[in-house]
Write a protein that holds these residues in place. Structure first.
Motif, mmCIF file in Angstrom:
data_model
loop_
_atom_site.group_PDB
_atom_site.id
_atom_site.type_symbol
_atom_site.label_atom_id
_atom_site.label_comp_id
_atom_site.label_asym_id
_atom_site.label_seq_id
_atom_site.Cartn_x
_atom_site.Cartn_y
_atom_site.Cartn_z
ATOM 1 N N LYS A 253 0.908 -1.151 0.073
ATOM 2 C CA LYS A 253 -0.098 -0.073 -0.017
ATOM 3 C C LYS A 253 0.756 1.400 0.051
ATOM 4 C CE LYS A 253 -3.669 2.161 2.498
ATOM 5 N NZ LYS A 253 -4.740 2.106 3.462
ATOM 6 N N LYS A 254 1.945 1.181 0.803
ATOM 7 C CA LYS A 254 2.841 2.444 1.005
ATOM 8 C C LYS A 254 3.552 2.549 -0.386
ATOM 9 C CE LYS A 254 7.163 3.886 2.803
ATOM 10 N NZ LYS A 254 8.295 3.579 3.732
ATOM 11 N N TYR A 255 4.127 1.736 -1.030
ATOM 12 C CA TYR A 255 4.604 1.997 -2.253
ATOM 13 C C TYR A 255 3.851 2.178 -3.263
ATOM 14 C CZ TYR A 255 9.357 0.670 -0.424
ATOM 15 O OH TYR A 255 10.603 0.509 0.129
ATOM 16 N N ALA A 256 2.490 1.626 -3.430
ATOM 17 C CA ALA A 256 1.597 1.910 -4.497
ATOM 18 C C ALA A 256 1.185 3.371 -4.326
ATOM 19 C CB ALA A 256 0.450 0.981 -4.355
ATOM 20 N N THR A 257 1.044 3.754 -3.104
ATOM 21 C CA THR A 257 0.693 5.284 -2.882
ATOM 22 C C THR A 257 1.566 6.110 -3.581
ATOM 23 O OG1 THR A 257 -0.726 4.535 -1.045
ATOM 24 C CG2 THR A 257 -0.288 6.913 -1.210
ATOM 25 N N GLU A 258 2.927 5.773 -3.154
ATOM 26 C CA GLU A 258 3.935 6.663 -3.529
ATOM 27 C C GLU A 258 4.164 6.688 -5.058
ATOM 28 O OE1 GLU A 258 7.376 5.105 -1.582
ATOM 29 O OE2 GLU A 258 6.819 5.973 0.622
ATOM 30 N N LYS A 259 3.901 5.471 -5.850
ATOM 31 C CA LYS A 259 4.207 5.436 -7.028
ATOM 32 C C LYS A 259 2.746 6.105 -7.861
ATOM 33 C CE LYS A 259 5.380 3.360 -11.040
ATOM 34 N NZ LYS A 259 6.497 3.755 -11.621
ATOM 35 N N MET A 260 1.722 6.221 -7.246
ATOM 36 C CA MET A 260 0.599 6.991 -7.699
ATOM 37 C C MET A 260 1.041 8.517 -7.673
ATOM 38 S SD MET A 260 -3.232 5.538 -7.108
ATOM 39 C CE MET A 260 -3.248 5.581 -5.090
ATOM 40 N N ASP A 261 1.614 8.896 -6.750
ATOM 41 C CA ASP A 261 1.863 10.101 -6.596
ATOM 42 C C ASP A 261 2.938 10.673 -7.823
ATOM 43 O OD1 ASP A 261 0.416 10.809 -4.260
ATOM 44 O OD2 ASP A 261 2.062 10.398 -2.955
ATOM 45 N N ALA A 262 3.852 9.780 -7.907
ATOM 46 C CA ALA A 262 4.837 9.980 -8.847
ATOM 47 C C ALA A 262 4.246 9.807 -10.417
ATOM 48 C CB ALA A 262 6.186 8.937 -8.836
ATOM 49 N N ILE A 263 3.211 9.194 -10.595
ATOM 50 C CA ILE A 263 2.572 8.906 -11.828
ATOM 51 C C ILE A 263 1.785 10.343 -12.026
ATOM 52 C CG2 ILE A 263 0.746 8.049 -13.058
ATOM 53 C CD1 ILE A 263 1.402 5.158 -11.511
ATOM 54 N N LEU A 264 1.212 10.788 -11.135
ATOM 55 C CA LEU A 264 0.312 12.022 -11.125
ATOM 56 C C LEU A 264 1.291 13.187 -11.427
ATOM 57 C CD1 LEU A 264 -2.702 11.166 -9.037
ATOM 58 C CD2 LEU A 264 -2.771 11.174 -11.661
ATOM 59 N N ASN A 265 2.572 13.269 -10.821
ATOM 60 C CA ASN A 265 3.235 14.433 -10.729
ATOM 61 C C ASN A 265 4.244 14.556 -11.937
ATOM 62 O OD1 ASN A 265 2.189 15.646 -8.402
ATOM 63 N ND2 ASN A 265 3.543 14.239 -6.946
ATOM 64 N N SER A 266 4.024 13.385 -12.752
ATOM 65 C CA SER A 266 5.139 13.320 -13.912
ATOM 66 C C SER A 266 4.840 14.355 -14.992
ATOM 67 C CB SER A 266 5.062 11.874 -14.472
ATOM 68 O OG SER A 266 5.666 12.092 -15.737
ATOM 69 N N ASN A 267 6.044 14.839 -15.544
ATOM 70 C CA ASN A 267 5.849 16.039 -16.362
ATOM 71 C C ASN A 267 4.959 15.443 -17.847
ATOM 72 O OD1 ASN A 267 6.966 17.813 -14.849
ATOM 73 N ND2 ASN A 267 9.097 17.241 -15.702
ATOM 74 N N THR A 268 5.201 14.205 -17.905
ATOM 75 C CA THR A 268 4.426 13.556 -19.163
ATOM 76 C C THR A 268 3.100 12.742 -18.968
ATOM 77 O OG1 THR A 268 6.032 11.867 -19.010
ATOM 78 C CG2 THR A 268 6.683 13.552 -20.394
ATOM 79 N N ALA A 269 2.709 12.981 -17.522
ATOM 80 C CA ALA A 269 1.430 12.325 -17.236
ATOM 81 C C ALA A 269 0.472 12.300 -18.147
ATOM 82 C CB ALA A 269 1.088 12.828 -15.699
ATOM 83 N N TRP A 270 0.144 13.455 -18.722
ATOM 84 C CA TRP A 270 -1.035 13.380 -19.722
ATOM 85 C C TRP A 270 -0.697 13.418 -21.168
ATOM 86 C CZ3 TRP A 270 -4.600 12.648 -16.430
ATOM 87 C CH2 TRP A 270 -4.496 13.128 -15.094
ATOM 88 N N GLU A 271 0.392 12.977 -21.127
ATOM 89 C CA GLU A 271 0.787 12.939 -22.898
ATOM 90 C C GLU A 271 0.013 11.348 -23.321
ATOM 91 O OE1 GLU A 271 4.772 12.918 -23.794
ATOM 92 O OE2 GLU A 271 4.953 15.121 -23.043
ATOM 93 N N ARG A 272 -0.395 11.512 -24.679
ATOM 94 C CA ARG A 272 -0.854 10.420 -25.189
ATOM 95 C C ARG A 272 -0.056 9.171 -25.745
ATOM 96 N NH1 ARG A 272 -4.645 12.356 -30.033
ATOM 97 N NH2 ARG A 272 -4.307 10.127 -30.642
ATOM 98 N N LEU A 273 -0.203 8.076 -25.342
ATOM 99 C CA LEU A 273 0.343 7.125 -25.774
ATOM 100 C C LEU A 273 0.152 6.706 -27.325
ATOM 101 C CD1 LEU A 273 0.488 4.337 -22.842
ATOM 102 C CD2 LEU A 273 2.210 5.980 -23.300
#
Length: 598
Positions: A253-273
């Motif tokens: 849970k701890k690492y998943a929460t940290e990973k979610m933070d990192a995913i949403l704070n990424s500069n490329t989070a909203w770029e399209r694949l």
């Protein structure tokens, strides 16, 4: 000597249920005495032969074993005879008392004597390298001892199957799978080491998480690559001890929460694949990363044998999905501007893609099993609370484990689609004032002009509509765009009907002009993205029909509708009006200046 020994084991078996305890004990002690004596004698010669065969095949021995030819025939002949002797020397299973140093090892049944002797030098090497102050015994490198065990298994099992299994089959011990016994003995080493390491590293989150990762990887390699049977014990049993399991799931849970933070704070989070199969979905990087996070968690717990343990991990995944939804909602509030140019379309695409994938996952075997177990547990709990029979509460199980999560995701998705559609509709309506207040009662007819063209006052409105539809199509996933334009079409249909037709008066030129604008400008704008756009504008389409039918027909229709006869619906249908009611049709007809003058 071995013939006499096997005779003694048979006597011992026959006396197992005897009430003559002194006799039973005497035979038991005699058997053990001779067992130890013969084993000691045979083990010395057996070990000498193993050295001749360069067993175990480690380091330089592994290379030479692959390159050299088969050992001398007389060496192998003697080796096979000794293997037979050791099989015959086996104590009856009911008389073997395994030496267990930990409760975890009770699942490891003792291996046969030939295999135990083969594993002994490997155990010595393992203890030498992975205990004490050796450089190879590092808490931050558990992969070293796991990899060593896997390497030994890979290097030796083929030789065992070729040279030991046939002997076991020929002397009546075919029930023993030598490969599995050898693997089980080595896996026991890994389990002992894992257990001792966990007691030390459980207080260091990083070391603990790494050790769990490696233990799960070891289990996966054993089961999937080396085909170690599911019925045999391995590292999972260590990780599911109560105190370790609680620590493990909290770490996840701890690492998943940290990973979610990192995913949403990424500069490329909203770029399209980019990808041919996901272009229409406009998948964002953060949606893909979040689903990868959930998949990784599933991969880590899917080998757990107990449904209860797997359900706890499932609850963690469901909690993470809800947390993800809440975080997206918070981001929406932080970035609130024009919906089309804010994060809203990207968040919408993310929500939609995650919900779509969860729907697909819900019907896979893994999650269907968990759904079944979850319902069973709930039924048992309810029955226990009410004091009912459990079987009464277990009905037919429907749905998936993600149903509740998907309802919330889809509700938010629907709200955001409506918000975007409303915003676009407002922008278009804002540009419509000149069009709505134009002089519809004094326009030239098609007979008075060379050809009809768009009403000048409507250009800003239609231009805004064209621009907004284009942006919607570019930023939204195709299924979301389809919902958005339908919402927009319904709003525009209602708006143009109420704010243009019902509040103005139309001469024949005005009626023709409106029909031209609708058929030649409004419908084609939507026609770029859909077939038969006119189906989504029933009010404005039928309003134009009523405005443009011949004056004589219009007067007759008006009279029929005023008489309120039962034929009203049929008469309206005859002129192509199906959606507008008789009352509204009369209002539309009343806007025609030619009828008013009559």
């Amino acid at each position: 000597m071995l013939t006499l020994y096997t005779g003694l084991t048979n006597i011992s078996r026959q006396l197992q249920m005897s009430a003559c305890h002194h006799l039973v004990n005497y035979v038991y002690e005699t058997l053990h005495f001779w067992h130890n004596l013969i084993k000691e004698k045979l083990s010395k010669e057996y070990n000498d032969l193993l050295k001749t065969l360069k067993w175990p095949f480690c380091g330089t021995n592994a290379t030479s074993h692959r390159m050299l030819s088969t050992p001398l025939p007389e060496t192998m002949a003697r080796f096979k005879i000794l293997i037979e002797y050791l099989f015959y020397l086996q104590l009856p299973e009911e008389m073997i008392k395994p030496v267990v140093t930990s409760a975890l090892l009770t699942d490891f049944t003792p291996v046969s004597l030939p295999v135990a002797f083969l594993v002994r030098p490997l155990r010595q090497r393992f203890v030498y390298h992975f205990t004490g102050a050796k450089l190879t015994n590092r808490q931050d490198k558990p992969e070293w001892f796991f990899t060593q065990i896997l390497t030994w298994i890979k290097d030796h099992v083929q030789w065992l199957q070729k040279n030991i299994q046939p002997i076991a089959d020929s002397v009546g011990f075919g029930r023993l799978d030598i490969k599995v016994e050898f693997m089980r003995a080595l896996v026991q080493l890994a389990v002992e080491k894992l257990h001792s390491e966990l007691s030390i590293v459980q207080y260091d989150d990083t070391l603990f998480a790494h050790l769990v990762d490696e233990a799960l990887g070891f289990e996966r390699e054993l089961r999937e690559t080396l085909l170690y049977p599911q019925t045999q014990p391995a590292t999972i049993f260590v990780l599911t001890q109560a105190h370790i399991f609680v620590k493990w799931i909290n770490m996840e849970k701890k690492y998943a929460t940290e990973k979610m933070d990192a995913i949403l704070n990424s500069n490329t989070a909203w770029e399209r694949l980019m990808g041919h199969d996901i272009d229409d979905m406009k998948v964002t990087e953060c949606a893909d990363a979040f689903l990868t996070l959930l998949t990784t968690i599933s991969d880590r717990y899917k080998h757990l044998p107990q449904p209860g343990h797997r359900l706890q991990f499932l609850e963690l995944q469901l909690e993470l999905i809800d947390d993800w939804r809440v975080r997206l909602l918070q981001l929406l509030h932080e970035n609130y501007e024009d919906p089309l140019t804010s994060l809203m379309p990207y968040i919408l695409n993310t929500l939609h893609y995650v919900a779509t994938i969860l729907e697909e996952w819900g019907v896979t075997v893994h999650f269907l099993q968990l759904h079944f177990y979850k319902k069973q547990f709930e039924a048992v709990e309810n029955a226990t609370n009410r004091g009912n029979d459990v079987s009464e509460n277990i009905g037919e199980i429907e749905g998936t484990v993600f149903d509740e999560a998907m309802v919330l995701l889809q509700r938010l998705e629907k709200e955001l689609i409506n918000e975007i559609s409303d915003s676009v509709a407002l922008d278009i309506k804002a540009k419509s004032r000149p069009y709505r207040t134009d002089k519809w009662f004094a326009m030239q007819s098609s007979k008075e002009v060379a050809s009809l063209s768009i009403t000048p006052s409507g250009c800003p409105m239609f231009q805004e509509l064209a621009t907004r539809l284009h942006i919607l199509h570019n930023v939204l996933a195709l299924p979301l765009f389809n919902q958005a334009w339908k919402n927009l079409a319904a709003q525009l249909d209602q708006f143009l009907f109420e704010e243009v037709i019902l509040v103005n008066h139309f001469n024949s030129g005005g009626a023709e002009q409106l029909q031209h604008d609708i058929l030649r400008n409004l419908f084609p704008l939507f026609g770029l993205y859909i077939n038969k756009p006119e189906l989504y504008f029933p009010l404005i389409k039928e309003g134009c029909i009523l405005l443009n039918i011949l004056m004589g027909s219009a007067i007759l229709l008006q009279e029929t509708l005023n008489n309120n006869t039962s034929a009203s619906i049929e008469v309206l249908a005859d002129v192509g009006v199906h959606k507008i009611s008789a009352k509204l049709a009369l209002k539309v007809l009343a806007t025609r200046t030619d009828i008013i003058h009559v």
